[in-house]
Design a protein around this motif. Structure first.
Motif, PDB file in Angstrom:
ATOM      1  N   HIS A  45       0.833  -1.216   0.000  1.00  0.00           N
ATOM      2  CA  HIS A  45       0.000   0.000   0.000  1.00  0.00           C
ATOM      3  C   HIS A  45       0.868   1.266   0.000  1.00  0.00           C
ATOM      4  O   HIS A  45       0.614   2.207   0.756  1.00  0.00           O
ATOM      5  CB  HIS A  45      -0.945   0.011   1.202  1.00  0.00           C
ATOM      6  CG  HIS A  45      -1.806  -1.222   1.300  1.00  0.00           C
ATOM      7  ND1 HIS A  45      -2.755  -1.549   0.356  1.00  0.00           N
ATOM      8  CD2 HIS A  45      -1.839  -2.211   2.237  1.00  0.00           C
ATOM      9  CE1 HIS A  45      -3.347  -2.678   0.717  1.00  0.00           C
ATOM     10  NE2 HIS A  45      -2.810  -3.096   1.843  1.00  0.00           N
ATOM     11  N   PRO A  47       2.119   4.714  -0.272  1.00  0.00           N
ATOM     12  CA  PRO A  47       1.295   5.920  -0.387  1.00  0.00           C
ATOM     13  C   PRO A  47       1.920   6.971  -1.287  1.00  0.00           C
ATOM     14  O   PRO A  47       2.141   8.117  -0.866  1.00  0.00           O
ATOM     15  CB  PRO A  47       1.220   6.415   1.057  1.00  0.00           C
ATOM     16  CG  PRO A  47       2.554   6.036   1.627  1.00  0.00           C
ATOM     17  CD  PRO A  47       2.932   4.725   0.960  1.00  0.00           C
ATOM     18  N   ASP A  72      -0.153  -4.062  -7.505  1.00  0.00           N
ATOM     19  CA  ASP A  72      -1.185  -3.079  -7.155  1.00  0.00           C
ATOM     20  C   ASP A  72      -1.591  -2.352  -8.427  1.00  0.00           C
ATOM     21  O   ASP A  72      -0.897  -1.446  -8.895  1.00  0.00           O
ATOM     22  CB  ASP A  72      -0.647  -2.087  -6.113  1.00  0.00           C
ATOM     23  CG  ASP A  72      -1.708  -1.114  -5.627  1.00  0.00           C
ATOM     24  OD1 ASP A  72      -2.766  -1.001  -6.277  1.00  0.00           O
ATOM     25  OD2 ASP A  72      -1.480  -0.461  -4.592  1.00  0.00           O
ATOM     26  N   ARG A 121      -3.945   8.758  -5.976  1.00  0.00           N
ATOM     27  CA  ARG A 121      -3.507   7.737  -5.010  1.00  0.00           C
ATOM     28  C   ARG A 121      -4.181   7.944  -3.661  1.00  0.00           C
ATOM     29  O   ARG A 121      -4.584   6.979  -2.997  1.00  0.00           O
ATOM     30  CB  ARG A 121      -1.988   7.793  -4.855  1.00  0.00           C
ATOM     31  CG  ARG A 121      -1.394   6.662  -4.003  1.00  0.00           C
ATOM     32  CD  ARG A 121      -1.671   5.334  -4.620  1.00  0.00           C
ATOM     33  NE  ARG A 121      -0.971   4.244  -3.952  1.00  0.00           N
ATOM     34  CZ  ARG A 121      -1.250   2.974  -4.124  1.00  0.00           C
ATOM     35  NH1 ARG A 121      -2.228   2.608  -4.929  1.00  0.00           N
ATOM     36  NH2 ARG A 121      -0.577   2.034  -3.489  1.00  0.00           N
ATOM     37  N   LEU A 125      -6.480   5.052  -1.828  1.00  0.00           N
ATOM     38  CA  LEU A 125      -6.155   4.511  -0.511  1.00  0.00           C
ATOM     39  C   LEU A 125      -7.257   4.810   0.501  1.00  0.00           C
ATOM     40  O   LEU A 125      -7.553   3.980   1.371  1.00  0.00           O
ATOM     41  CB  LEU A 125      -4.820   5.070  -0.022  1.00  0.00           C
ATOM     42  CG  LEU A 125      -3.589   4.632  -0.828  1.00  0.00           C
ATOM     43  CD1 LEU A 125      -2.326   5.231  -0.238  1.00  0.00           C
ATOM     44  CD2 LEU A 125      -3.473   3.111  -0.866  1.00  0.00           C
ATOM     45  N   ARG A 128      -9.994   2.370  -0.175  1.00  0.00           N
ATOM     46  CA  ARG A 128      -9.631   1.053   0.352  1.00  0.00           C
ATOM     47  C   ARG A 128      -9.809   1.004   1.860  1.00  0.00           C
ATOM     48  O   ARG A 128     -10.307   0.015   2.415  1.00  0.00           O
ATOM     49  CB  ARG A 128      -8.171   0.735  -0.002  1.00  0.00           C
ATOM     50  CG  ARG A 128      -7.947   0.333  -1.430  1.00  0.00           C
ATOM     51  CD  ARG A 128      -6.494  -0.047  -1.631  1.00  0.00           C
ATOM     52  NE  ARG A 128      -6.195  -0.279  -3.029  1.00  0.00           N
ATOM     53  CZ  ARG A 128      -4.977  -0.496  -3.487  1.00  0.00           C
ATOM     54  NH1 ARG A 128      -3.949  -0.509  -2.658  1.00  0.00           N
ATOM     55  NH2 ARG A 128      -4.787  -0.690  -4.779  1.00  0.00           N
ATOM     56  N   ARG A 129      -9.387   2.079   2.527  1.00  0.00           N
ATOM     57  CA  ARG A 129      -9.494   2.114   3.989  1.00  0.00           C
ATOM     58  C   ARG A 129     -10.951   2.011   4.425  1.00  0.00           C
ATOM     59  O   ARG A 129     -11.296   1.281   5.366  1.00  0.00           O
ATOM     60  CB  ARG A 129      -8.868   3.402   4.521  1.00  0.00           C
ATOM     61  CG  ARG A 129      -8.797   3.491   6.048  1.00  0.00           C
ATOM     62  CD  ARG A 129      -8.288   4.843   6.499  1.00  0.00           C
ATOM     63  NE  ARG A 129      -9.233   5.898   6.176  1.00  0.00           N
ATOM     64  CZ  ARG A 129     -10.308   6.188   6.927  1.00  0.00           C
ATOM     65  NH1 ARG A 129     -10.565   5.476   8.021  1.00  0.00           N
ATOM     66  NH2 ARG A 129     -11.112   7.162   6.595  1.00  0.00           N
TER      67      ARG A 129
END
Length: 444
Positions: A45, A47, A72, A121, A125, A128-129
């Motif tokens: 992941h 960042p 990814d 990005r 993320l 996804r969180r």
């Protein structure tokens, strides 16, 4: 940090120039001279953004793009190309590259591309969180069953604490589910793949306690055949659950305190310190500080264990959870034993709600199993629980509303017809019992 950039280029002058531009603009820059180094150092992941040259010895930028996408697919990759590589870069964008810059490029064009890529990005993320949190919440809802306010609060606390590297003390009566809560703290946190070791301090003879916790070397005492790894060492990297911690002998409390403070232990018969990485979750029925004042527990250890505290509500104080739990245990038993489960009728449900359940969830699970086997116990008798008639009526009403909402998947009109209630009355009762239509909709 969401301003991270990995620069991959075999030319030192390009790497240096790009690092200077980006560092002055506030980016965190990591340099790699080979694509292979980028792959080896890339965290899960990541960042940030990958900025890579196309033509490099060994693995080139195109192959790096393919490898990164396999890891990814949403990781932004910006390619740096020479003039003759533009058609190749366009094709790479069709294959998933975020952007390409033709050399020589201006610092501003690079910054603009990076900022857009980093914003993308960030959104990926964050999405996804949120999905991960929703999945964790759904799993926890299926593990710690209950609709009462107390259970909803407990689930929120467990999710908050599961990811934190702090020791937790769980307070609750016998049978209230302390080990299940401890297991959730482990399973929903970063140590989930490591051991979870449960130990009941009241079940270990005092003379064996130290060897059980810390292990021993061969010949450390009479009967010590060979080396033995103790529970604490075995749980390295994971979680140790110490149930009935108040029963731990004082001498072992001092040694446990040292392990917590120093993250080191010694086996019996050894002078060698072993480093361990442990999270301690302890459970107790009495207040440890009261035990400390009575001289039965170390006060300093009590404070070390109680960095965070979870209090489990007894079943008699969250009666609205009883029907759901009973149904869950009964259906699980029926499936396991291949028996038919007959749902409770209104009279049985009323008696179920009026019983005081001194053994809490453990007693309820046993009662559900006996019901499936046709061996109903004391709860089927009229029980003088001490609970007022009004309180019993409230719990029964809440269960009736919840059952109707579940049957009709949140269809308010159908619920009104079944229960023969005015819309305003149903709204008031749902609000009083904390019932939300959204929680019963199909697919939620």
């Amino acid at each position: 940090m969401l301003n991270s950039v990995i620069v991959v280029d075999d030319e030192a002058s390009i790497r240096t120039a790009v690092e200077q531009w980006l560092s002055l603009s506030g980016f965190q820059v990591q340099l790699c001279s080979r694509a292979e180094d980028c792959l080896a150092q890339l965290p899960m992941h990541f960042p940030g953004v990958i900025l890579s040259d196309v033509r490099m010895p060994g693995m080139d930028g195109m192959e790096l793009l393919q490898r990164l996408q396999a890891l990814d697919a949403d990781l932004p990759v910006i390619l740096l190309t020479g003039h003759g590589d533009v058609p190749m870069a366009v094709e790479a964008m069709r294959s998933g590259a975020y952007d390409f810059l033709e050399k020589p490029f201006s610092p501003q064009s690079l910054l603009n591309s990076l900022q857009r890529a980093l914003e993308k990005r960030r959104l990926v993320l964050e999405n996804r969180r949120l999905h991960e949190q929703a999945d964790l919440k759904a799993r926890l809802d299926d593990t710690l069953l209950g609709v009462s306010q107390g259970l909803q609060t407990l689930r929120r606390q467990v999710l908050d604490l599961a990811s934190l590297p702090v020791n937790v003390l769980i307070r609750g009566e016998t049978g209230s589910g302390k080990e299940r809560v401890a297991r959730c703290l482990h399973d929903f946190g970063p140590r989930a793949s490591k051991p979870f070791v449960a130990l009941n301090c009241a079940a270990i003879p005092e003379q064996l306690f130290e060897a059980e916790l810390f292990g021993h070397e061969s010949g450390a005492f009479t009967g010590a055949q060979g080396k033995r790894i103790g529970k604490l060492e075995f749980a390295n990297g994971g979680t140790v659950f110490l149930d009935e911690i108040e029963s731990m002998p004082l001498a072992q409390q001092a040694k446990l305190l040292r392990v917590i403070q120093e993250q080191k232990l010694e086996r019996l018969g050894s002078n060698q310190s072993i480093t361990v990485d442990l999270r301690i979750i302890a459970a107790t029925k009495p207040d440890l500080l009261d035990e400390a004042r009575a001289g039965r527990f170390r006060e300093d250890l009590a404070y070390r264990l109680n960095v965070a505290e979870l209090r489990l509500t007894p079943l008699r104080d969250r009666r609205e959870d009883i029907p759901l739990l009973f149904d869950h245990f009964a259906r699980s038993t029926a499936e396991r034993l291949d028996r038919r489960f007959n749902p409770l009728d209104g009279a049985q449900l009323g008696r179920l709600l009026s019983h005081d359940w001194p053994g809490n969830v453990r007693e309820l699970a046993n009662a559900a199993e006996r019901h499936v086997l046709g061996l109903d116990g004391t709860w089927t008798e009229v029980s003088a629980s001490g609970q007022s008639l009004a309180a019993q009526q409230e719990a029964f009403e809440a269960q009736c509303l919840r059952a109707a909402l579940t049957r009709h998947q949140g269809d308010i009109k159908a619920v009104l017809n079944e229960l023969q209630l005015p819309r305003r009355t149903l709204n008031e009762k749902m609000q009083r019992h904390g019932l939300l239509r959204e929680d019963f909709l199909k697919g939620d």
